[in-house]
Design an enzyme around this catalytic site. Structure first.
Site, mmCIF file in Angstrom:
data_model
loop_
_atom_site.group_PDB
_atom_site.id
_atom_site.type_symbol
_atom_site.label_atom_id
_atom_site.label_comp_id
_atom_site.label_asym_id
_atom_site.label_seq_id
_atom_site.Cartn_x
_atom_site.Cartn_y
_atom_site.Cartn_z
ATOM 1 N N THR A 178 0.836 -1.212 0.000
ATOM 2 C CA THR A 178 0.000 0.000 0.000
ATOM 3 C C THR A 178 0.867 1.258 0.000
ATOM 4 O OG1 THR A 178 -0.162 0.036 2.402
ATOM 5 C CG2 THR A 178 -1.863 -1.199 1.234
ATOM 6 N N GLY A 179 2.180 1.090 -0.242
ATOM 7 C CA GLY A 179 3.078 2.248 -0.355
ATOM 8 C C GLY A 179 3.250 2.596 -1.825
ATOM 9 N N THR A 180 4.401 3.118 -2.203
ATOM 10 C CA THR A 180 4.727 3.554 -3.588
ATOM 11 C C THR A 180 3.488 4.109 -4.302
ATOM 12 O OG1 THR A 180 4.663 1.199 -4.213
ATOM 13 C CG2 THR A 180 6.831 2.188 -3.924
ATOM 14 N N TYR A 228 2.906 5.658 5.182
ATOM 15 C CA TYR A 228 2.099 5.775 3.960
ATOM 16 C C TYR A 228 0.825 6.607 4.190
ATOM 17 C CZ TYR A 228 5.026 1.748 2.648
ATOM 18 O OH TYR A 228 6.077 0.895 2.419
ATOM 19 N N HIS A 285 10.560 0.505 10.363
ATOM 20 C CA HIS A 285 10.586 0.868 8.933
ATOM 21 C C HIS A 285 12.003 1.103 8.392
ATOM 22 C CE1 HIS A 285 7.860 2.686 5.636
ATOM 23 N NE2 HIS A 285 9.002 2.340 5.096
ATOM 24 N N GLN A 292 12.780 -6.536 5.478
ATOM 25 C CA GLN A 292 12.239 -6.163 4.158
ATOM 26 C C GLN A 292 13.109 -5.068 3.539
ATOM 27 O OE1 GLN A 292 8.699 -3.378 2.969
ATOM 28 N NE2 GLN A 292 7.765 -5.273 3.638
ATOM 29 N N LEU A 343 10.500 -5.114 -9.240
ATOM 30 C CA LEU A 343 10.300 -4.900 -10.675
ATOM 31 C C LEU A 343 10.962 -3.623 -11.175
ATOM 32 C CD1 LEU A 343 6.515 -5.950 -10.915
ATOM 33 C CD2 LEU A 343 8.556 -7.372 -11.212
ATOM 34 N N LYS A 383 -3.647 -1.430 -11.120
ATOM 35 C CA LYS A 383 -4.489 -1.990 -12.201
ATOM 36 C C LYS A 383 -4.971 -3.399 -11.854
ATOM 37 C CE LYS A 383 -2.207 0.755 -15.676
ATOM 38 N NZ LYS A 383 -1.211 1.392 -14.787
ATOM 39 N N ARG A 419 -3.418 -6.415 -13.549
ATOM 40 C CA ARG A 419 -2.065 -6.744 -13.082
ATOM 41 C C ARG A 419 -2.124 -7.500 -11.744
ATOM 42 N NH1 ARG A 419 1.169 -3.722 -16.449
ATOM 43 N NH2 ARG A 419 1.225 -1.768 -15.291
HETATM 44 N N1 LIG Z 1 9.966 -0.978 3.487
HETATM 45 C C1 LIG Z 1 10.170 0.005 2.641
HETATM 46 O O1 LIG Z 1 10.941 0.942 2.899
HETATM 47 C C2 LIG Z 1 9.458 -0.017 1.312
HETATM 48 C C3 LIG Z 1 9.915 0.792 0.261
HETATM 49 C C4 LIG Z 1 9.248 0.705 -0.969
HETATM 50 C C5 LIG Z 1 8.162 -0.135 -1.114
HETATM 51 N N2 LIG Z 1 7.726 -0.893 -0.067
HETATM 52 C C6 LIG Z 1 6.519 -1.759 -0.185
HETATM 53 O O2 LIG Z 1 6.607 -2.528 -1.365
HETATM 54 C C7 LIG Z 1 5.457 -2.292 -2.188
HETATM 55 C C8 LIG Z 1 5.789 -2.517 -3.624
HETATM 56 O O3 LIG Z 1 6.850 -1.646 -4.030
HETATM 57 P P1 LIG Z 1 7.122 -1.344 -5.567
HETATM 58 O O4 LIG Z 1 6.025 -0.494 -6.118
HETATM 59 O O5 LIG Z 1 8.487 -0.828 -5.666
HETATM 60 O O6 LIG Z 1 6.992 -2.816 -6.192
HETATM 61 P P2 LIG Z 1 7.358 -3.408 -7.610
HETATM 62 O O7 LIG Z 1 6.792 -4.771 -7.626
HETATM 63 O O8 LIG Z 1 8.796 -3.235 -7.917
HETATM 64 O O9 LIG Z 1 6.621 -2.459 -8.654
HETATM 65 C C9 LIG Z 1 5.239 -2.392 -8.752
HETATM 66 C C10 LIG Z 1 4.960 -1.376 -9.837
HETATM 67 O O10 LIG Z 1 5.379 -1.948 -11.078
HETATM 68 C C11 LIG Z 1 4.512 -1.516 -12.061
HETATM 69 N N3 LIG Z 1 4.447 -2.516 -13.145
HETATM 70 C C12 LIG Z 1 4.239 -3.849 -13.037
HETATM 71 N N4 LIG Z 1 4.228 -4.427 -14.265
HETATM 72 C C13 LIG Z 1 4.428 -3.422 -15.151
HETATM 73 C C14 LIG Z 1 4.524 -3.363 -16.575
HETATM 74 N N5 LIG Z 1 4.394 -4.468 -17.333
HETATM 75 N N6 LIG Z 1 4.754 -2.162 -17.157
HETATM 76 C C15 LIG Z 1 4.879 -1.033 -16.404
HETATM 77 N N7 LIG Z 1 4.798 -1.012 -15.047
HETATM 78 C C16 LIG Z 1 4.573 -2.194 -14.433
HETATM 79 C C17 LIG Z 1 3.156 -1.377 -11.392
HETATM 80 O O11 LIG Z 1 2.488 -0.328 -12.042
HETATM 81 P P3 LIG Z 1 0.876 -0.287 -12.192
HETATM 82 O O12 LIG Z 1 0.379 0.412 -10.984
HETATM 83 O O13 LIG Z 1 0.708 0.498 -13.452
HETATM 84 O O14 LIG Z 1 0.409 -1.700 -12.284
HETATM 85 C C18 LIG Z 1 3.486 -1.046 -9.941
HETATM 86 O O15 LIG Z 1 3.277 0.309 -9.621
HETATM 87 C C19 LIG Z 1 5.024 -0.881 -1.810
HETATM 88 O O16 LIG Z 1 3.688 -0.605 -2.152
HETATM 89 C C20 LIG Z 1 5.246 -0.923 -0.308
HETATM 90 O O17 LIG Z 1 4.184 -1.584 0.350
HETATM 91 C C21 LIG Z 1 8.369 -0.858 1.135
#
Ligand SMILES: NC(=O)c1ccc[n+]([C@@H]2O[C@H](COP(=O)([O-])OP(=O)(O)OC[C@H]3O[C@@H](n4cnc5c(N)ncnc54)[C@H](OP(=O)(O)O)[C@@H]3O)[C@@H](O)[C@H]2O)c1
Length: 296
Positions: free
Chosen positions: A21-23, A52, A111, A166, A197, A250, A253
């Site tokens: 639920t972040g990013t 968040y 965190h 994490q 990703l 989405k 996805r």
């Molecule tokens: N502990 C920490 O400090 C920390 C830091 C960062 C994140 N997090 C946690 O980890 C979660 C996930 O992080 P993340 O967003 O970096 O994860 P990720 O799995 O690397 O990326 C997810 C993003 O990839 C995009 N995506 C997936 N397939 C795609 C495609 N074919 N083409 C274009 N874009 C694509 C998605 O966009 P769409 O929305 O368009 O599908 C989504 O926003 C966060 O929400 C949070 O809960 C924790």
């Protein structure tokens, strides 16, 4: 296939794929509909955080889905980041529980170590985290963005070991993550990833892209059904027993992510090809990473 679980060092099980639920959703008050879809599609593990500022949205989605998926079948994570110097891990968790509308969370993480360098430091924070678990406010406790030295600092003298760390894990940081994973293994700590990703979608055109495409095409051929490049990278993480925290705005996805558990396994050679391509470029995408992966 239901999402497989990993065993934590405190005896609990944790679903190995989580919806974040972040990013994309951080501070986003309209995430409820997407979160409800994620519950309906099959996600059971949700990754939240005080930072968040949207725990109430997650709480609303849990409540709205209660009749089809009871709270006991969900795994809810939140993270401690003090908003004021007086706020302890326990006072902050009580506020989180109120926002989430829950009596307990399944996992509570510190965190980031950089928030706790003054006062009692990491050891002091960890004592309060242990108290939160003992009092039943959380089933498990862990950390996030901790490097080797941060882990060793709290393990020394801990009464309860961290169950999870994490951090950002993707092929362009893999070389730097390996020593940390070795320390996790020594203490039975589950390695959890975010940003898995990013190497594909935040830095397209890199050495990883052709390798992932080749593997994607092979898996799609073997399976006789579509396989995406994102699924290849998430599968690579899962095959290393790394918990994947991903997210999407989405609905289509979200289904793709859950389907990752059903794609064929990567071969040892394919795992090596991803890591070899990752070693050609060293790049991280999150500022906390420089505190936990030295040299990146
Ligand atoms: N502990 C920490 O400090 C920390 C830091 C960062 C994140 N997090 C946690 O980890 C979660 C996930 O992080 P993340 O967003 O970096 O994860 P990720 O799995 O690397 O990326 C997810 C993003 O990839 C995009 N995506 C997936 N397939 C795609 C495609 N074919 N083409 C274009 N874009 C694509 C998605 O966009 P769409 O929305 O368009 O599908 C989504 O926003 C966060 O929400 C949070 O809960 C924790």
């Amino acid at each position: 296939m239901p999402i497989p679980t990993l065993s934590l060092n405190d005896g609990s099980q944790i679903p190995s794929l989580a919806f974040g639920t972040g990013t994309a959703f951080s501070r986003h008050q309209d995430a409820q509909t997407t979160l409800e879809s994620a519950i309906n599609i099959g996600f059971t593990h949700f990754d939240g955080a005080q930072r968040y500022k949207n725990e109430a949205t997650l709480g609303a989605a849990i409540k709205a889905s209660e009749s089809s998926v009871p709270r006991s079948e969900l795994f809810i994570t939140t993270k401690y980041a003090p908003l004021t110097p007086e706020e302890t891990a326990k006072t902050a968790l009580c506020k989180s529980l109120e926002k989430l509308g829950l009596e307990y969370v399944d996992l509570y993480l510190v965190h980031a170590p950089k928030d706790h360098m003054d006062g009692g430091g990491l050891k002091g924070v960890w004592k309060v985290m242990e108290e939160c678990k003992r009092e039943g406010l959380t089933r498990s406790i862990g950390v996030s963005n901790f490097g080797v030295e941060h882990i060793l600092e709290i393990v020394e003298g801990a009464q309860i070991l961290p169950a999870v760390n994490q951090l950002e894990i993707q092929p362009y940081v893999w070389d730097f993550v390996k020593p940390l994973i070795a320390v996790h293994k020594e203490h039975g700590i589950v390695t959890s990833s975010y940003g898995g990703l990013s190497a594909l979608f935040h830095a397209p055109g890199g050495p990883l892209d052709p390798v992932v495409e080749k593997i994607r095409a092979r898996l799609e051929d073997t399976r006789g059904k579509p396989v995406t490049s994102g699924q290849v990278l998430n599968k690579w993480l899962l095959q290393h027993d790394i918990l994947v925290v991903t997210t999407s705005t989405k609905v289509e996805r979200i289904g793709e992510y859950v389907d990752t558990c059903d794609i064929p396994e990567l071969t040892a050679e394919e795992m090596g090809l991803i890591e070899g391509a990752g070693a050609e470029r060293h790049q991280s995408f999150f500022k906390n990473t420089k505190y936990c992966l030295k040299g990146i």
